[in-house]
Each structure stands twice: as C-alpha cells, then as structure tokens.
Design an enzyme around this catalytic site. Structure first.
Site, PDB file in Angstrom:
ATOM      1  N   ASN A  92      -5.804  32.708  10.903  1.00 28.49           N
ATOM      2  CA  ASN A  92      -4.647  32.237  11.714  1.00 28.49           C
ATOM      3  C   ASN A  92      -4.956  33.293  13.139  1.00 28.49           C
ATOM      4  O   ASN A  92      -4.290  34.325  12.910  1.00 28.49           O
ATOM      5  CB  ASN A  92      -3.464  32.507  11.077  1.00 28.49           C
ATOM      6  N   LYS A 150      -2.842  32.724  15.716  1.00 25.93           N
ATOM      7  CA  LYS A 150      -1.336  32.808  16.188  1.00 25.93           C
ATOM      8  C   LYS A 150      -1.756  32.651  17.641  1.00 25.93           C
ATOM      9  O   LYS A 150      -2.413  32.018  18.320  1.00 25.93           O
ATOM     10  CB  LYS A 150      -0.897  34.278  15.946  1.00 25.93           C
ATOM     11  N   HIS A 191       4.415  28.119   8.655  1.00 23.08           N
ATOM     12  CA  HIS A 191       4.257  29.551   8.850  1.00 23.08           C
ATOM     13  C   HIS A 191       5.413  30.408   8.773  1.00 23.08           C
ATOM     14  O   HIS A 191       6.422  29.698   9.401  1.00 23.08           O
ATOM     15  CB  HIS A 191       3.107  29.988   9.823  1.00 23.08           C
ATOM     16  N   GLU A 232       6.294  32.528  10.940  1.00 25.26           N
ATOM     17  CA  GLU A 232       6.678  33.083  12.057  1.00 25.26           C
ATOM     18  C   GLU A 232       7.335  31.514  12.709  1.00 25.26           C
ATOM     19  O   GLU A 232       8.115  31.695  13.661  1.00 25.26           O
ATOM     20  CB  GLU A 232       5.569  33.553  13.078  1.00 25.26           C
ATOM     21  N   GLU A 278       2.411  33.744   1.146  1.00 22.43           N
ATOM     22  CA  GLU A 278       2.457  34.712   2.384  1.00 22.43           C
ATOM     23  C   GLU A 278       3.695  35.651   2.216  1.00 22.43           C
ATOM     24  O   GLU A 278       4.893  35.082   2.811  1.00 22.43           O
ATOM     25  CB  GLU A 278       2.360  34.121   3.452  1.00 22.43           C
ATOM     26  N   GLY A 309       1.272  40.970   9.117  1.00 21.52           N
ATOM     27  CA  GLY A 309       1.472  41.500  10.280  1.00 21.52           C
ATOM     28  C   GLY A 309       1.946  43.018  10.193  1.00 21.52           C
ATOM     29  O   GLY A 309       2.219  43.587  11.331  1.00 21.52           O
ATOM     30  N   SER A 346      -1.563  40.715   5.673  1.00 20.32           N
ATOM     31  CA  SER A 346      -2.345  42.008   5.782  1.00 20.32           C
ATOM     32  C   SER A 346      -3.513  42.068   4.897  1.00 20.32           C
ATOM     33  O   SER A 346      -4.119  42.996   4.594  1.00 20.32           O
ATOM     34  CB  SER A 346      -1.573  43.128   5.655  1.00 20.32           C
ATOM     35  N   GLY A 390      -4.301  39.109  11.767  1.00 20.90           N
ATOM     36  CA  GLY A 390      -5.003  40.060  12.471  1.00 20.90           C
ATOM     37  C   GLY A 390      -6.472  40.499  12.415  1.00 20.90           C
ATOM     38  O   GLY A 390      -7.372  40.234  13.232  1.00 20.90           O
TER      39      GLY A 390
END
Ligand code: PEP
Length: 255
Positions: free
Chosen positions: A13, A15, A99, A101, A171, A177, A217, A239
């Site tokens: 992902n 982002k 997600h 976010e 998640e 993150g 993570s 990430g």
C-alpha cells in the site's frame, strides 16, 4: 484446512507516495527480485495517478496493480472520486477498502465501507477489506467485538460466491506506520477472530479458504514469523513496500 491451500497474498500500500516516474523505477527494480516467486500473489496498490504507468510497467510479470480506494456509485457528481469501472478499464485488479487512514481522516464509516465493498465486487474488482481496532479498544479488551462488528457490517449483502474475490486484512491501527508491530500471536489471534466471524456468516469451508492478511509495520525482518502463523495468509505492507529490496524480501518470506 491446510494453510498451504489458501492463497497467500503480499500486497503493498503505497499511500500518498511515488510519482508515476518513481513508480516505474521501483517496479523495474522489483521485477527481477520477485521473478519466479510463485508462492504468493504479488500486488502493488498505488495512488490513482500512478495507475496507468504502473499497469504498463508490470506487463509480462506476475505483479498485479491495485487501487487504494473506490467510490460506490457508478458515475455522477462526486468530485475527486473514482469508480470501479474506471479502475477496471485502466487494468486495475485489486482495491483496498476501509483502510484505517480513510476511516480516520476521510470520514469512512462501516456503512460506506460496505457500500464500496459491494460496488467493487459487483463490478469485478478483487477487494482487500481492512479491519482493525484502535489502541483504546484493545486496552478496553474489545478487540474481538470490534473486528467482528467491522467484518459483519462490511460483508452485509456480499454473497458466498463473491468471497472468492475478497481478502480481509487485519490491521491493528496502533501498529500502522508506527513501527510497533503486533506480536505473531496477536496477529494470529486477530486474524482468527476475523475467520470465525466469516465462518458464522458463510460456513466453515468458506472461512477456511479465505485469505486473511496481517498489516501493521510488517517488514523484511518480522515477515517470516508473522507469515508462519496459521491464520496469517499474507501481508498488507505500507512503508516497506516503497523499497523494492524490502518488499521483495517479504515476498521471499511468503514462499
Ligand atoms: C498499511 O498502510 O496498511 C500499513 C500496514 O502500513 P505500515 O506497513 O507502514 O505499517
């Protein structure tokens, strides 16, 4: 069911990262690193603006391209939104929905997640549905209830047949993150709750066949241990998916 019979899926992902040129450069670096790695499906979910370049760059490889969101209406006055048909006609196969976010910053609710899931599946996209608890919910001891509720609402109106095009990603929001990864047992437990919830809705066979990823993570160092757990069938990776060598190492861990 033998875990090995389930499809393992390693999905990135990105982002809001990577210009189209950067996307192509990363994919060109990734391609030789994941060549012949048939033990899992490999997906990169990229910003909408990168989709045409990314679809072109993965041609001839096993890497699939996904989007990071989709709107639930087919067309109309929804400024800034993108429909399932638009994604499909650009060569997109997967889409992330729900997600944390999007839930946290863009007003996504369980109800709108459900609408998006149905619209995407009905149009023929494969869905990566994200569920997960925030830290306060974990501290209150209601992680199981939260995961079960989010899963049930998201899947309202989804048919048994459509489950073959659905992946769920557990998640924990506190692990996204933050560098604070769930322990393998916590990941297995969360994924197990999601599987039990799906079993209650669709039966044991469907639940056992469902790919359930862990996300939060995950990186090249912790992936093997997380992916070794019975209920963890892959990863949704933020990430570490931006760096070809790191993402390829996670793909390796899934072989
Ligand atoms: C994610 O964005 O879904 C995610 C898991 O991010 P990260 O790997 O950076 O925690």
């Amino acid at each position: 069911m033998n875990k090995r019979k389930r499809k393992a899926v390693i999905a990135g992902n990105w982002k809001m990262n990577m210009t189209p040129d950067e996307a192509v450069a990363m994919i060109n670096e990734l391609r030789p690193l994941v060549k012949g790695k048939r033990g899992c499906e490999i997906v990169l979910c990229v910003p909408a603006i990168d989709i045409p370049a990314a679809v072109k760059a993965v041609k001839g490889s096993r890497i699939k391209i996904g989007a990071e969101n989709v709107h639930f209406e087919e067309k109309g006055a929804f400024t800034g939104e993108i429909s399932a048909k638009m994604l499909l006609t650009c060569g997109v196969e997967y889409v992330i929905i729900g997600h944390s976010e999007r839930r946290q910053y863009f007003g996504e609710t369980d109800e709108t997640v459900n609408k998006r899931v149905k619209a995407a599946l009905n149009a023929g996209l494969k869905v990566i549905l994200c569920v997960g608890e925030v830290l306060a919910q974990r501290d209150l001891g209601i992680t199981g209830e939260v995961l079960s509720m989010q899963t049930k609402i998201a899947l309202q109106g989804v048919t048994l047949d459509q489950l073959k095009n659905l992946i769920i990603a557990y998640e924990p929001v506190w692990a996204i993150g933050t560098g604070r990864v769930a322990t393998p047992d916590q990941a297995d437990e969360g994924n197990g709750v999601v599987r039990k919830t799906v079993e209650a809705l669709y039966g044991k066979a469907a639940a056992e066949a469902l790919t359930i990823q862990y996300g939060g993570s995950m990186n090249e160092k912790n992936a093997a241990e997380l992916l070794g757990k019975y209920n963890v069938d892959g990863g949704l990776i933020g990430g570490a998916s931006l760096v070809a060598a790191k993402f390829a190492a996670i793909v390796d861990a899934a072989q």
